[in-house]
Scaffold this active site. Structure first.
Site, PDB file in Angstrom:
ATOM      1  N   ASN A   6      -6.530 -18.053 -19.377  1.00 34.64           N
ATOM      2  CA  ASN A   6      -5.574 -18.908 -18.664  1.00 34.64           C
ATOM      3  C   ASN A   6      -4.164 -18.479 -19.058  1.00 34.64           C
ATOM      4  OD1 ASN A   6      -4.024 -20.921 -17.563  1.00 34.64           O
ATOM      5  ND2 ASN A   6      -4.711 -22.514 -18.980  1.00 34.64           N
ATOM      6  N   LYS A   8      -1.449 -19.593 -17.903  1.00 37.03           N
ATOM      7  CA  LYS A   8      -0.481 -20.711 -17.775  1.00 37.03           C
ATOM      8  C   LYS A   8       0.740 -20.249 -16.970  1.00 37.03           C
ATOM      9  CE  LYS A   8      -2.186 -22.353 -22.167  1.00 37.03           C
ATOM     10  NZ  LYS A   8      -2.187 -23.518 -23.013  1.00 37.03           N
ATOM     11  N   HIS A  76      -7.056 -29.227 -16.081  1.00 41.68           N
ATOM     12  CA  HIS A  76      -6.563 -28.751 -17.379  1.00 41.68           C
ATOM     13  C   HIS A  76      -5.733 -29.862 -18.024  1.00 41.68           C
ATOM     14  CE1 HIS A  76      -4.363 -26.470 -20.395  1.00 41.68           C
ATOM     15  NE2 HIS A  76      -5.326 -25.568 -20.303  1.00 41.68           N
ATOM     16  N   GLU A  78      -3.045 -29.861 -19.554  1.00 41.59           N
ATOM     17  CA  GLU A  78      -1.592 -29.820 -19.290  1.00 41.59           C
ATOM     18  C   GLU A  78      -1.282 -30.438 -17.926  1.00 41.59           C
ATOM     19  OE1 GLU A  78      -1.034 -25.664 -20.152  1.00 41.59           O
ATOM     20  OE2 GLU A  78      -1.313 -26.049 -22.288  1.00 41.59           O
ATOM     21  N   GLU A 142     -12.189 -28.726 -23.843  1.00 41.97           N
ATOM     22  CA  GLU A 142     -10.913 -28.330 -24.440  1.00 41.97           C
ATOM     23  C   GLU A 142     -10.307 -29.529 -25.158  1.00 41.97           C
ATOM     24  OE1 GLU A 142      -9.243 -24.568 -22.636  1.00 41.97           O
ATOM     25  OE2 GLU A 142      -8.371 -26.214 -21.502  1.00 41.97           O
ATOM     26  N   GLY A 148      -3.136 -24.667 -27.819  1.00 46.91           N
ATOM     27  CA  GLY A 148      -1.815 -24.124 -28.124  1.00 46.91           C
ATOM     28  C   GLY A 148      -1.266 -24.557 -29.475  1.00 46.91           C
ATOM     29  N   SER A 178      -7.241 -22.742 -28.823  1.00 45.54           N
ATOM     30  CA  SER A 178      -6.854 -21.783 -29.865  1.00 45.54           C
ATOM     31  C   SER A 178      -7.970 -20.801 -30.225  1.00 45.54           C
ATOM     32  CB  SER A 178      -6.340 -22.515 -31.109  1.00 45.54           C
ATOM     33  OG  SER A 178      -5.185 -23.275 -30.792  1.00 45.54           O
TER      34      SER A 178
HETATM   35  C1  PEP Z   1      -5.862 -23.293 -22.533  1.00 48.50           C
HETATM   36  O1  PEP Z   1      -4.741 -23.199 -22.059  1.00 48.50           O
HETATM   37  O2  PEP Z   1      -6.809 -23.603 -21.795  1.00 48.50           O
HETATM   38  C2  PEP Z   1      -6.050 -23.021 -23.967  1.00 48.50           C
HETATM   39  C3  PEP Z   1      -7.218 -23.213 -24.477  1.00 48.50           C
HETATM   40  O3  PEP Z   1      -4.954 -22.573 -24.655  1.00 48.50           O
HETATM   41  P1  PEP Z   1      -4.924 -21.935 -26.153  1.00 48.50           P
HETATM   42  O4  PEP Z   1      -6.052 -20.938 -26.215  1.00 48.50           O
HETATM   43  O5  PEP Z   1      -3.583 -21.310 -26.270  1.00 48.50           O
HETATM   44  O6  PEP Z   1      -5.134 -23.072 -27.100  1.00 48.50           O
END
Ligand code: PEP
Length: 220
Positions: A6, A8, A76, A78, A142, A148, A178
């Protein structure tokens, strides 16, 4: 095993540098065409439920299909956190995309406060209650506190959450939060972890390649 990157709202790496990888990429809309042209399994980061209409800033399933896009993320954290996405709108987006022939990765996960209050299962149950099984639907667990932040669920925490999710909806479940080259193998080795949704580490060709290689080493 599915590894999805992803990007973003980052421009992201050169899609041609990822061509050899067995992976999904979710670039920003402006790079969808480049990723499709490079032959990558390309997903959007969001999709609307109507085929067209007065919905400024949105994109529809037929528009994505016309570009050669294979699927979309929905829900997601976000989107939920900053753009008012609700379980109801996530369900509408997922259903319309699947009906149109797109694949969907639907994201669920609890916040730090919800985990600390012991509400993880209640939150996951609520988020999953609006989704229905479909051959083109994959889930992504997630935990919001791990996205992040550099914090990651332990393999055991991921396994426990994935087993709970599968007890409600028996679908493949990716772990996201992460994921990095140094923790990918441990997470992906869990039997209920069917892949990873990778944010930050997917922006770098070497780290994303290392995660894909770790996935390829897991016996199926
Ligand atoms: C994501 O944006 O779905 C995500 C898991 O980000 P990160 O790996 O940076 O935590």
């Amino acid at each position: 095993m599915i590894i999805a990157g992803n990007w973003k709202m980052f421009r992201g790496p050169d899609p041609y540098a990822l061509q050899e990888l067995d992976a999904v990429v979710c670039p920003p809309y402006t790079r969808l065409r480049d990723c499709v042209d490079a032959g990558l399994a390309t997903y959007a980061q969001n999709v609307h439920w109507e085929p067209e209409g007065p919905y400024t800033g949105e994109i529809s399933p037929p528009m994505l299909l016309e570009l050669g896009v294979a699927g979309s993320l929905v829900g997601h954290s976000e989107r939920r956190q900053y753009f008012g996405e609700t379980d109801d709108t996530v369900a509408k987006r997922a259903r319309a995309a699947l009906d149109a022939g797109l694949r969907v990765i639907a994201c669920v996960g609890e916040t730090r406060g919800e985990r600390e209050r012991g509400e993880t299962e209640e939150v996951l149950r609520r988020q999953l209650s609006v989704l229905e099984p479909h051959p083109s639907l994959v889930l992504a667990y997630e935990p919001v506190w791990a996205i992040g932040t550099g914090l990651t669920a332990t393999p055991e925490m991921a396994e426990e959450a994935h087993e709970f999710i599968k007890s409600i909806l028996d679908l493949p479940v990716l772990y996201g939060g992460s994921v990095k080259p140094d923790n990918a193998a441990g997470l992906l080795a869990q039997s209920a972890v069917d892949g990873a949704l990778v944010g930050g580490a997917s922006l770098d060709v070497d780290s994303f390649t290392a995660i894909c290689q770790a996935a390829a080493r897991i016996p199926s």
